[in-house]
Design a protein around this motif. Structure first.
Motif, short mmCIF file in Angstrom:
data_model
loop_
_atom_site.label_atom_id
_atom_site.label_comp_id
_atom_site.label_asym_id
_atom_site.label_seq_id
_atom_site.Cartn_x
_atom_site.Cartn_y
_atom_site.Cartn_z
N ALA A 1 0.87 -1.17 0.00
CA ALA A 1 0.00 0.00 0.00
C ALA A 1 0.91 1.22 0.00
CB ALA A 1 -0.88 0.00 1.24
N LEU A 2 0.46 2.26 -0.68
CA LEU A 2 1.35 3.42 -0.86
C LEU A 2 0.66 4.70 -0.40
CD1 LEU A 2 3.98 4.60 -2.21
CD2 LEU A 2 2.67 4.70 -4.34
N ILE A 3 1.37 5.45 0.43
CA ILE A 3 0.91 6.81 0.74
C ILE A 3 1.82 7.74 -0.03
CG2 ILE A 3 0.66 8.59 2.50
CD1 ILE A 3 0.05 6.49 4.53
N LEU A 4 1.23 8.50 -0.94
CA LEU A 4 2.02 9.35 -1.80
C LEU A 4 1.78 10.80 -1.40
CD1 LEU A 4 3.82 9.41 -4.31
CD2 LEU A 4 1.73 9.55 -5.67
N ILE A 5 2.79 11.41 -0.81
CA ILE A 5 2.64 12.78 -0.35
C ILE A 5 3.14 13.71 -1.45
CG2 ILE A 5 3.46 14.46 1.33
CD1 ILE A 5 3.72 12.14 3.31
N THR A 6 2.37 14.72 -1.75
CA THR A 6 2.77 15.62 -2.82
C THR A 6 2.07 16.96 -2.67
OG1 THR A 6 2.75 15.95 -5.21
CG2 THR A 6 0.97 14.66 -4.30
N HIS A 7 2.61 17.99 -3.30
CA HIS A 7 1.80 19.21 -3.36
C HIS A 7 1.41 19.50 -4.81
CE1 HIS A 7 6.02 20.98 -3.34
NE2 HIS A 7 5.57 21.19 -4.55
N ASP A 8 1.60 18.48 -5.64
CA ASP A 8 1.36 18.64 -7.06
C ASP A 8 0.21 17.73 -7.49
OD1 ASP A 8 1.42 18.88 -9.75
OD2 ASP A 8 3.54 18.37 -9.99
#
Ligand SMILES: Nc1ncnc2c1ncn2[C@@H]1O[C@H](COP(=O)(O)OP(=O)(O)OP(=O)(O)O)[C@@H](O)[C@H]1O
Ligand code: SF4
Ligand SMILES: [Mg+2]
Lengths: 312, 339
Positions: free
Chosen positions: B218-225
């Motif tokens: 499982a992936l938590i993808l943090i981004t501001h884009d």
């Protein structure tokens, strides 16, 4: 790397010529009577004057004569002949006797610096803003604030005379035990500096991003601090210690003077006091080489410790 | 408080953050950085966490990992449940065992996140030797496999290279290989592509998506884009001033955002289908976390704001399709298609 070392060796040769020339000039040029300058305050007989004129080629005068004498001296140096002091002893022999004493003293000072200074610095860095950190800050500021010229006689008086734990002076053939107190005094300054440097370096590295990464790998704290942080923190410390060892090797004029230790600094000081020109120039020439070599070693060490440094 | 956007599996979510509050106590005062964040993650899913700089994305992730510096950070309340256990109640030793082995993390700036003085092979292998107890030779073999897995060319030859000898993209691959070493079930990627060129960004995103699928993580993808997440994420949680202000399925959120802030974010990315439109940006600045405005923290910047927004903190409103929005006028914003 090899190219870097070669280039540095070339620079060293130039630096060597430059510094010896300056020291030689300061000692012998611009004097009204070079023979009197050589002899210091003692009276010079006609025979001595003739002998010295012949020996140092003083018949050639002016700038040309000065360089002639300098090159002549340099030629001797390069053949390993440091010449004679005004007392008639071979300067090479004087140094051969003095250097081992100075090296012993330097090793003691360095050992104290590493064992106490670096260790305490690591602890203070890990426990930043703790009691230990504040205590060492006060102590090191104190040590850094007291010049050796005050600290050495104080230590000698209290630990050698008042409570005679250590021998107050070292004497002609000093044992390691006799060198211990002077070694600690001599090392106290490097100790304090090494402690501050280590402490700052460790506490800065503890906040580095790679520490966060190491934690996210689930490593135990002992490994994070003992391997990741320490390996990085010690780069500037080891570099500093290298430079410091080079300085210590050059002899400690004050400490050796106060404790009467017949090392390099002691002899240099005696040479200056008795205006023994050849002795001073001889010792300084060798010191220049020691200093330049130790700096080269430090630079190489730095590149070995920090893979990001690549000298080209 | 289950998040309605996806149904809770019978034995609970794989990872669930509930009403987390974190503050930083510094000399200047108390910064309320996380103010009731809740989100969850199920096996095999990708959750994108979106928000401006300073909205608390990284702090939440670091709280999950248990790598916040305490002090200055202080977890005031909340739960972080992993496989049913609340991580916040565990001792440090138990949490350490979970780090890397169950939940792993990669960071934005791989150059500073990697230790500069150790070869990359050594750093990847460290977890294998120290945590999995592999021998040097086995760790080395597995390290090469991991480097191949993240598509580092000539992996075996590069084991001895140092981080600074790699390009930005390759360095991030090293970070990923390191995070995968212990086969974690959850990977948290904290702005993994922000420091990279656009083309390299796409490669890393593709790699992460492929790895997530192939390894069943499982992936938590943090981004501001927002542009980055569209093709990769299943759900999006939008953060503002330490709160999740909108939480929705990716397509639903793109189609019709239900929070003015999300709407603003969407309008600030250039769209291929609308030619020559002026890019709007959200006016103003995010709040000072030591003085978060009363009511809705977004109200000073919100074009929809009315008196109630100053007076009352909006709670999560559940919209028809199961998504949530922390806005008094969520439905109105949602239905307002004039973008
Ligand atoms: N060690 C710290 N000390 C004090 N404040 C901190 C610390 N770490 C984070 N903060 C504060 O917490 C807030 C949230 O930080 P966080 O790193 O989570 O933001 P972010 O959403 O990840 O932003 P970015 O996109 O810039 O990474 C910021 O306002 C930051 O100033
Ligand atoms: S609650 Fe009010 S201020 Fe906050 S986002 Fe909704 S409309 Fe804007
Ligand atoms: Mg961040």
């Amino acid at each position: 790397m090899l190219r870097f070392i070669l280039r540095r060796l070339l620079q060293m040769v130039l630096a060597f010529f430059g510094t010896t020339l300056i020291v030689y000039a300061l000692m012998f040029a611009g004097q009204g009577d070079p023979i009197q300058a050589l002899a210091g305050e003692r009276p010079v007989t006609a025979a001595q004057r003739a002998y010295l004129t012949e020996k140092y080629h003083l018949d050639a005068t002016g700038v040309g004569g000065f360089f002639y004498r300098y090159l002549n001296y340099l030629g001797g140096l390069l053949r390993g002949d440091l010449g004679q002091s005004l007392t008639g002893r071979q300067i090479g022999d004087i140094l051969a006797a003095a250097w081992p004493v100075t090296v012993k003293l330097a090793v003691i000072a360095m050992a104290v610096t590493i064992l106490v200074g670096v260790t305490a610095g690591v602890i203070a860095g890990i426990r930043r803003a703790g009691v230990f950190d504040h205590a060492t800050l006060v102590l090191t500021l104190l040590v850094l604030g007291i010049p050796t010229i005050v600290l050495a006689p104080l230590a000698q008086y209290f630990l050698g005379v008042r409570w005679p734990i250590f021998p107050p002076t070292a004497g002609a053939q000093p044992s390691l035990w006799a060198l211990l107190l002077p070694g600690i005094v001599l090392g106290s300054l490097s100790l304090a500096t090494a402690l501050r440097l280590t402490r700052t370096s460790v506490s800065e590295n503890l906040r580095a991003d790679y520490v966060r990464t190491a934690r996210s790998k689930g490593l135990v704290r002992r490994r994070i601090v003992g391997v990741h942080v320490l390996r990085n923190s010690l780069i500037p410390v080891v570099t500093f210690l290298g430079v410091e060892l080079g300085n210590l090797m050059s002899g400690a004029i004050i400490t050796e003077g106060v404790f009467n230790i017949p090392g390099v600094g002691f002899n240099l000081f005696r040479g200056i006091r008795t205006e023994d020109g050849p002795l001073v120039v001889g010792i300084v020439s060798v010191l220049v080489v020691v200093y330049l070599l130790s700096n080269l070693v430090v630079d190489v060490l730095y590149a070995v410790l920090d893979p990001r440094i690549r000298y080209e | 408080m289950p998040t309605p956007v996806s149904p809770t599996p019978p034995d609970g979510h794989l990872l669930e953050v509930r009403d987390l509050h974190v503050e930083f106590r510094t000399g200047e005062g108390v910064a309320r950085v996380i103010n009731g964040v809740s989100y969850h993650l199920d096996a095999g899913e990708t959750l994108a966490v979106l928000g401006e700089s300073g909205s608390g994305k990284s702090v939440t992730a670091q709280a999950i990992m248990g790598i916040l510096d305490t002090p200055p950070a202080h977890v005031r309340s909340g739960e972080i449940r992993y496989q049913g256990r609340d991580l916040l109640t565990l001792g440090e030793e138990e949490r350490r065992r979970i780090r890397g082995a169950e939940i792993a993390m990669i960071f934005q700036d791989a150059l500073s996140a990697l230790n500069p003085v150790f070869p990359v092979g050594w750093q990847i292998g460290e977890s294998l030797r120290q945590r999995a107890g592999l021998s040097r030779a086995d760790a080395r073999r597995r390290t090469v496999e991991l480097m191949d897995l993240v598509r580092i060319p000539a992996a075996a030859k590069r084991l001895g290279d140092y981080p600074h000898q790699f390009s930005g993209g390759m360095r991030q691959r090293v970070m990923i290989a390191m995070a995968l070493a212990l086969d974690p079930k959850v990977l948290i990627a904290d702005e993994p592509t922000t420091a990279l060129d656009v083309t390299v960004q796409a490669q890393i995103m593709d790699l992460l998506a492929d790895l997530r699928r192939d390894l069943g993580m499982a992936l938590i993808l943090i981004t501001h884009d927002l542009g980055v997440v569209a093709g990769v994420a299943d759900r999006i949680a939008v953060m503002y001033a330490g709160r999740i202000i909108e939480h929705a399925d990716v397509r639903a959120l793109y189609r019709a955002p239900a929070h003015p802030y999300t709407k603003g974010l969407l309008e600030s990315i250039p769209r291929l289908d609308v030619r020559g439109q002026a890019l709007s940006t959200i006016r103003g600045l995010p709040p000072n976390l030591m003085r978060i405005p009363p009511g809705c923290p977004f109200h000073p910047r919100c074009p929809y704001a009315r008196q109630v927004c100053v007076d009352e903190v909006p709670h999560d409103l559940v919209l028809g399709d199961g998504r949530t929005s922390a806005c008094h006028f969520a439905q109105e914003v949602h239905d307002d298609r004039a973008r």
